[in-house]
Design an enzyme around this catalytic site. Sequence first.
Site, PDB file in Angstrom:
ATOM      1  N   ASP A  18      10.028   3.695 -58.259  1.00 24.09           N
ATOM      2  CA  ASP A  18      10.635   2.533 -57.677  1.00 24.09           C
ATOM      3  C   ASP A  18      10.568   2.519 -56.075  1.00 24.09           C
ATOM      4  OD1 ASP A  18      12.769   0.684 -56.707  1.00 24.09           O
ATOM      5  OD2 ASP A  18      14.387   1.578 -57.666  1.00 24.09           O
ATOM      6  N   HIS A  19       9.060   1.625 -56.033  1.00 22.48           N
ATOM      7  CA  HIS A  19       8.946   1.525 -54.700  1.00 22.48           C
ATOM      8  C   HIS A  19      10.275   1.681 -54.011  1.00 22.48           C
ATOM      9  CE1 HIS A  19       8.505  -2.717 -55.946  1.00 22.48           C
ATOM     10  NE2 HIS A  19       8.228  -2.547 -54.569  1.00 22.48           N
TER      11      HIS A  19
ATOM     12  N   HIS B   8      16.020  -1.438 -57.457  1.00 18.29           N
ATOM     13  CA  HIS B   8      16.091  -1.369 -56.215  1.00 18.29           C
ATOM     14  C   HIS B   8      17.086  -2.076 -55.356  1.00 18.29           C
ATOM     15  CE1 HIS B   8      11.601  -1.818 -57.262  1.00 18.29           C
ATOM     16  NE2 HIS B   8      11.353  -3.279 -56.921  1.00 18.29           N
TER      17      HIS B   8
HETATM   18  N1  LIG Z   1       1.226  -6.016 -58.895  1.00 21.10           N
HETATM   19  C1  LIG Z   1       2.179  -5.611 -58.267  1.00 21.10           C
HETATM   20  O1  LIG Z   1       2.205  -5.765 -57.037  1.00 21.10           O
HETATM   21  C2  LIG Z   1       3.675  -4.307 -59.058  1.00 21.10           C
HETATM   22  C3  LIG Z   1       4.428  -4.082 -58.197  1.00 21.10           C
HETATM   23  C4  LIG Z   1       5.353  -3.237 -59.008  1.00 21.10           C
HETATM   24  C5  LIG Z   1       5.266  -3.335 -60.098  1.00 21.10           C
HETATM   25  N2  LIG Z   1       4.212  -3.430 -61.150  1.00 21.10           N
HETATM   26  C6  LIG Z   1       4.256  -2.744 -62.530  1.00 21.10           C
HETATM   27  O2  LIG Z   1       2.699  -2.253 -62.587  1.00 21.10           O
HETATM   28  C7  LIG Z   1       2.314  -2.459 -63.818  1.00 21.10           C
HETATM   29  C8  LIG Z   1       0.858  -3.298 -63.530  1.00 21.10           C
HETATM   30  O3  LIG Z   1       1.221  -4.491 -62.254  1.00 21.10           O
HETATM   31  P1  LIG Z   1      -0.389  -5.327 -62.024  1.00 21.10           P
HETATM   32  O4  LIG Z   1      -0.012  -6.318 -61.485  1.00 21.10           O
HETATM   33  O5  LIG Z   1      -1.275  -4.289 -61.630  1.00 21.10           O
HETATM   34  O6  LIG Z   1      -1.040  -5.693 -64.279  1.00 21.10           O
HETATM   35  P2  LIG Z   1      -2.066  -6.615 -64.681  1.00 21.10           P
HETATM   36  O7  LIG Z   1      -3.160  -6.972 -62.995  1.00 21.10           O
HETATM   37  O8  LIG Z   1      -2.198  -7.611 -65.438  1.00 21.10           O
HETATM   38  O9  LIG Z   1      -3.188  -5.199 -64.680  1.00 21.10           O
HETATM   39  C9  LIG Z   1      -2.516  -5.077 -65.878  1.00 21.10           C
HETATM   40  C10 LIG Z   1      -4.279  -4.392 -66.202  1.00 21.10           C
HETATM   41  O10 LIG Z   1      -3.949  -3.243 -67.974  1.00 21.10           O
HETATM   42  C11 LIG Z   1      -5.494  -3.760 -68.350  1.00 21.10           C
HETATM   43  N3  LIG Z   1      -4.961  -3.443 -69.617  1.00 21.10           N
HETATM   44  C12 LIG Z   1      -4.223  -4.899 -70.651  1.00 21.10           C
HETATM   45  N4  LIG Z   1      -4.311  -4.123 -71.704  1.00 21.10           N
HETATM   46  C13 LIG Z   1      -5.070  -2.777 -71.575  1.00 21.10           C
HETATM   47  C14 LIG Z   1      -5.561  -2.357 -73.173  1.00 21.10           C
HETATM   48  N5  LIG Z   1      -4.696  -2.451 -74.288  1.00 21.10           N
HETATM   49  N6  LIG Z   1      -6.205  -1.154 -72.687  1.00 21.10           N
HETATM   50  C15 LIG Z   1      -6.207  -0.914 -71.746  1.00 21.10           C
HETATM   51  N7  LIG Z   1      -5.982  -1.637 -70.015  1.00 21.10           N
HETATM   52  C16 LIG Z   1      -5.268  -2.777 -70.704  1.00 21.10           C
HETATM   53  C17 LIG Z   1      -5.629  -4.571 -67.872  1.00 21.10           C
HETATM   54  O11 LIG Z   1      -7.475  -4.651 -67.357  1.00 21.10           O
HETATM   55  P3  LIG Z   1      -8.324  -5.033 -68.534  1.00 21.10           P
HETATM   56  O12 LIG Z   1      -8.507  -6.696 -69.153  1.00 21.10           O
HETATM   57  O13 LIG Z   1      -9.745  -4.871 -68.427  1.00 21.10           O
HETATM   58  O14 LIG Z   1      -8.157  -4.369 -69.876  1.00 21.10           O
HETATM   59  C18 LIG Z   1      -4.901  -5.362 -66.809  1.00 21.10           C
HETATM   60  O15 LIG Z   1      -5.990  -5.248 -65.337  1.00 21.10           O
HETATM   61  C19 LIG Z   1       3.752  -3.975 -63.917  1.00 21.10           C
HETATM   62  O16 LIG Z   1       3.699  -2.791 -65.664  1.00 21.10           O
HETATM   63  C20 LIG Z   1       4.457  -3.989 -63.036  1.00 21.10           C
HETATM   64  O17 LIG Z   1       5.685  -4.434 -63.967  1.00 21.10           O
HETATM   65  C21 LIG Z   1       3.478  -4.175 -60.409  1.00 21.10           C
END
Ligand SMILES: NC(=O)c1ccc[n+]([C@@H]2O[C@H](COP(=O)([O-])OP(=O)(O)OC[C@H]3O[C@@H](n4cnc5c(N)ncnc54)[C@H](OP(=O)(O)O)[C@@H]3O)[C@@H](O)[C@H]2O)c1
Length: 524
Positions: free
Chosen positions: A206-207, A269
């Site tokens: 939980d950042h 949060h």
């Molecule tokens: N972004 C933020 O600031 C933030 C903040 C707090 C929490 N979070 C949490 O962190 C997590 C990630 O967020 P994100 O924003 O980085 O999501 P994202 O941009 O959608 O990235 C997730 C990555 O997972 C990979 N992926 C999808 N299906 C896959 C599979 N079958 N096998 C392996 N890799 C796969 C995809 O890359 P490929 O297409 O190359 O597979 C994709 O780039 C989420 O749970 C989100 O709720 C994010």
Amino acid sequence: MVTTESSLAKNPLLEGMRLEKRASPFAMVILGAHGDLTKRKLIPALYALYLEDLLPKDFAILGSSRTKMTDDEFRGVMKDSVQKFASDLNFQEDSWGEFAKSLHYLAADVMKPEGFTMLSDRLQELKQEHSTQGNHIFYLSTAPSLYTPIVKGLASSGLATKAKPNQVPWPRIIVEKPFGHDLQSAIALDEEIHDVFSEHQVYRIDHYLGKETVQNIMVLRFANGIFEPLWNQKHVDHVQITNAETLGVEGRGSYYEEAGNLRDMVQNHLLQLVSLVGMEPPISLDPEATRDEKAKVLKCLRPIDPSEVDQYAVRGQYGAGHILGQTVPGYREEEGVSDQSNVETFTALKLYIDNWRWAGVPFYIRSGKRLAKSITEIAIHFKSAPHRLFSDSLDSVLDSRPEPNVLVIQVQPEEGISLKFATKQPGQTNQLRHLNMDFKYGTAFGVRSATAYERLIHDCLMGDPSLFSRTDQVEVCWKFIRPVLDAWSDKSRKTNFPNYAAGSWGPLASDDLIASTGHKWRRL
Ligand SMILES: NC(=O)c1ccc[n+]([C@@H]2O[C@H](COP(=O)([O-])OP(=O)(O)OC[C@H]3O[C@@H](n4cnc5c(N)ncnc54)[C@H](OP(=O)(O)O)[C@@H]3O)[C@@H](O)[C@H]2O)c1
């Protein structure tokens, strides 16, 4: 063979304190490494730890997702990201070049068993290449729907194993938010994880809890003699917690349609902030002692009766409006959002902690997107002085009336603490002025604060789960918001969405919610 680490001295006074700042050798696997979070937060945080000399000499970071890339291509993408998203770091080609030698990439699909076989083989190679000693952290940075397949894949490939505390080599898992979609799915995910990892190996991130000011709440309360005696229902009138963002859903409309504000911000949060403000002093700094107290106070949240949801919770959704001079579209016009969407982008809650310390003190929470200002703060409103000694000697200037003291803990954008108090304006009359005594982290210490991800990743490397949510905390938070979630997902209940304009402070009903117990939101 299982051996034990003896990184803590046996002196009981030192128990719970980290004596070592540098972690043991490790390999961190980031699953979802082609995603936004890895680029914006995770790799910049790891590079910052490297610059601070907080990483061991021997480590490897293995990014993995489906996109095909070589190690060098991955390093290139990460270098660009660090330069773009972490401009406050002292980026230098030399240090980056050294750090990047430990960065590797594996194209694999977590939905396919062979992905985990490849992962296991690659980790064996990296163990030799970087002397990682077989210590593994699996960082789940994918969509939450992939968490269960990943845990199962790690288990079937032998990468996930239950370990005893202090066992080496250690496997650990970091799980990104959201942890579950509701109580049932959170429990189900926990069961999957606990099949293969013991609780002490699980780091639910939980950042908010990694932010400097949030950690400072404990120091403020328990390292100073003057606040704690006042920190109770005898002296505190009410507490307001605000999380306001000017941003909309920023291209994450389809995620938000599934989550909504209550799940995205409040369940995790903001209830964590409530627990830090409301908890009793822990018996020591031992991680479990702190987490016990946080869980205890969350268990005291007065349950909301399903028939009374409207008396305790208000939801809102933004329509078009103006933010900082720019016209912005309404939520229903955002990409990936249904034009009939009933998903809330704003939540206000009134809650009570039914225990000895907080009996009868309302805690108000509001959180929303596209509000007038970006700010997160906790405001402790103290009761007024018992007798208005000065009111008779004043002309009826509104501003001259003694106002209650307010202690504000500002979480973002600027981290700091301020205390509002009354003072006499210079001159012949007893005119009062209300001033703030301000402390700002940035100016007081003159050093860059570590980001929340730096702190949390480092804590995980050190095996310190204090700032991570424990299973009972997560469960109790889901349980608490369940009646509100149920009511808001009931399609027979009408919404009047959109019910606030972008750039405002949310729906009028949120003012009514707090006015019904005699209070007003702070003007920020
Ligand atoms: N972004 C933020 O600031 C933030 C903040 C707090 C929490 N979070 C949490 O962190 C997590 C990630 O967020 P994100 O924003 O980085 O999501 P994202 O941009 O959608 O990235 C997730 C990555 O997972 C990979 N992926 C999808 N299906 C896959 C599979 N079958 N096998 C392996 N890799 C796969 C995809 O890359 P490929 O297409 O190359 O597979 C994709 O780039 C989420 O749970 C989100 O709720 C994010």
